[in-house]
Design a protein around this motif. Structure first.
Motif, mmCIF file in Angstrom:
data_model
loop_
_atom_site.group_PDB
_atom_site.id
_atom_site.type_symbol
_atom_site.label_atom_id
_atom_site.label_comp_id
_atom_site.label_asym_id
_atom_site.label_seq_id
_atom_site.Cartn_x
_atom_site.Cartn_y
_atom_site.Cartn_z
ATOM 1 N N HIS A 154 -11.186 -12.820 15.070
ATOM 2 C CA HIS A 154 -9.883 -13.405 14.730
ATOM 3 C C HIS A 154 -8.814 -12.683 15.543
ATOM 4 N N PRO A 155 -8.096 -13.404 16.378
ATOM 5 C CA PRO A 155 -7.145 -12.755 17.285
ATOM 6 C C PRO A 155 -5.801 -12.382 16.655
ATOM 7 N N ASN A 156 -5.571 -12.769 15.405
ATOM 8 C CA ASN A 156 -4.235 -12.619 14.845
ATOM 9 C C ASN A 156 -4.309 -12.371 13.342
ATOM 10 N N PHE A 157 -4.953 -11.276 12.953
ATOM 11 C CA PHE A 157 -5.250 -11.022 11.548
ATOM 12 C C PHE A 157 -4.885 -9.596 11.163
ATOM 13 N N ALA A 158 -4.477 -9.421 9.927
ATOM 14 C CA ALA A 158 -4.247 -8.083 9.376
ATOM 15 C C ALA A 158 -4.913 -7.994 8.010
ATOM 16 N N SER A 159 -5.572 -6.880 7.783
ATOM 17 C CA SER A 159 -6.200 -6.581 6.501
ATOM 18 C C SER A 159 -5.531 -5.314 5.960
ATOM 19 N N ILE A 160 -4.957 -5.439 4.764
ATOM 20 C CA ILE A 160 -4.181 -4.331 4.204
ATOM 21 C C ILE A 160 -4.834 -3.872 2.907
ATOM 22 N N THR A 161 -5.110 -2.586 2.840
ATOM 23 C CA THR A 161 -5.619 -1.970 1.621
ATOM 24 C C THR A 161 -4.547 -1.020 1.115
ATOM 25 N N ILE A 162 -4.210 -1.157 -0.160
ATOM 26 C CA ILE A 162 -3.155 -0.346 -0.771
ATOM 27 C C ILE A 162 -3.783 0.474 -1.890
ATOM 28 N N HIS A 163 -3.667 1.792 -1.796
ATOM 29 C CA HIS A 163 -4.193 2.683 -2.832
ATOM 30 C C HIS A 163 -3.021 3.244 -3.626
ATOM 31 N N HIS A 164 -3.082 3.101 -4.934
ATOM 32 C CA HIS A 164 -2.061 3.668 -5.815
ATOM 33 C C HIS A 164 -2.657 4.811 -6.621
ATOM 34 N N VAL A 165 -1.978 5.944 -6.608
ATOM 35 C CA VAL A 165 -2.378 7.092 -7.415
ATOM 36 C C VAL A 165 -1.193 7.563 -8.254
ATOM 37 N N ALA A 166 -0.006 7.638 -7.679
ATOM 38 C CA ALA A 166 1.165 8.202 -8.356
ATOM 39 C C ALA A 166 1.585 7.391 -9.576
ATOM 40 N N ARG A 167 1.386 6.094 -9.533
ATOM 41 C CA ARG A 167 1.760 5.208 -10.639
ATOM 42 C C ARG A 167 0.713 4.117 -10.767
ATOM 43 N N GLU A 187 -4.479 -10.474 4.604
ATOM 44 C CA GLU A 187 -5.003 -10.327 3.251
ATOM 45 C C GLU A 187 -4.705 -8.899 2.803
ATOM 46 N N TYR A 188 -4.349 -8.748 1.535
ATOM 47 C CA TYR A 188 -4.182 -7.397 1.006
ATOM 48 C C TYR A 188 -4.728 -7.310 -0.403
ATOM 49 N N TRP A 189 -5.059 -6.091 -0.765
ATOM 50 C CA TRP A 189 -5.483 -5.826 -2.144
ATOM 51 C C TRP A 189 -5.063 -4.419 -2.523
ATOM 52 N N VAL A 190 -4.948 -4.211 -3.827
ATOM 53 C CA VAL A 190 -4.443 -2.946 -4.359
ATOM 54 C C VAL A 190 -5.518 -2.312 -5.232
ATOM 55 N N ALA A 191 -5.755 -1.021 -5.010
ATOM 56 C CA ALA A 191 -6.661 -0.254 -5.859
ATOM 57 C C ALA A 191 -5.839 0.821 -6.565
ATOM 58 N N GLU A 192 -6.002 0.918 -7.865
ATOM 59 C CA GLU A 192 -5.323 1.966 -8.620
ATOM 60 C C GLU A 192 -6.374 2.955 -9.113
ATOM 61 N N VAL A 193 -6.119 4.227 -8.827
ATOM 62 C CA VAL A 193 -7.074 5.266 -9.212
ATOM 63 C C VAL A 193 -6.379 6.312 -10.084
ATOM 64 N N SER A 194 -7.163 7.088 -10.769
ATOM 65 C CA SER A 194 -6.663 8.081 -11.706
ATOM 66 C C SER A 194 -5.912 9.198 -10.991
ATOM 67 N N ARG A 195 -4.714 9.509 -11.456
ATOM 68 C CA ARG A 195 -3.924 10.556 -10.819
ATOM 69 C C ARG A 195 -4.438 11.951 -11.118
ATOM 70 N N ASP A 196 -5.386 12.094 -12.057
ATOM 71 C CA ASP A 196 -5.909 13.432 -12.351
ATOM 72 C C ASP A 196 -6.875 13.932 -11.282
ATOM 73 N N LEU A 197 -7.141 13.132 -10.263
ATOM 74 C CA LEU A 197 -7.963 13.547 -9.122
ATOM 75 C C LEU A 197 -7.114 13.642 -7.849
ATOM 76 N N TRP A 198 -5.836 13.931 -8.001
ATOM 77 C CA TRP A 198 -4.878 13.896 -6.895
ATOM 78 C C TRP A 198 -4.151 15.228 -6.781
ATOM 79 N N LYS A 199 -4.056 15.728 -5.563
ATOM 80 C CA LYS A 199 -3.268 16.922 -5.268
ATOM 81 C C LYS A 199 -2.570 16.732 -3.924
#
Length: 140
Positions: free
Chosen positions: A58-71, A102-114
């Protein structure tokens, strides 16, 4: 942290457009109280012949992955407001270029974040306000 990973077809985004996107994404999170330095935006240009959509290059595509930890978004209304904000950032850049994305959001536990070995202060706390004011992680 929110961390955005934007993988895109070769030669689809210019350096000024990447900066524009990164600043708009940062503003989105700062508007809800996150320190600006929490926000990461990473761009990766696909090497020709390494990305496929539906089994075809695909010559004109973007795939966006968004990771949320802070909130984490607490309800459907918050999710819809956030998605509308993301669309308000991406659509004006991608639509005129006739890109597909295309994009998608993953939310993970903030207790594994530093950050720099430090546990980030709780949302809205005085410690987080201090970090936001200094725009960096510091021992409290």
């Amino acid at each position: 942290m929110p961390a955005w990973y934007i993988k895109h077809s070769p030669n689809t985004l210019t350096a000024p457009e990447k900066e524009q996107l990164a600043k708009a994404i940062t503003r989105l999170y700062v508007s809800i109280g996150l320190p600006a330095f929490y926000v990461q935006v990473h761009f990766t240009e696909d090497i020709p012949g390494t990305a496929f959509v539906g089994g075809e290059p695909h010559p004109n595509f973007a795939s966006i992955t968004i990771h949320h930890v802070a909130r984490a978004m607490k309800n459907d209304e918050a999710k819809q407001i956030f998605l509308a904000g993301v669309d308000g950032i991406l659509n004006p850049v991608f639509e005129p270029k006739k890109m597909e994305w295309e994009y998608w959001v993953a939310e993970v536990s903030r207790d594994l974040w530093k950050i720099n070995g430090l546990v980030p202060p709780q949302p809205g706390s005085e410690g987080e306000k201090k970090w936001a004011e200094l725009n960096k992680a510091v021992k409290l």
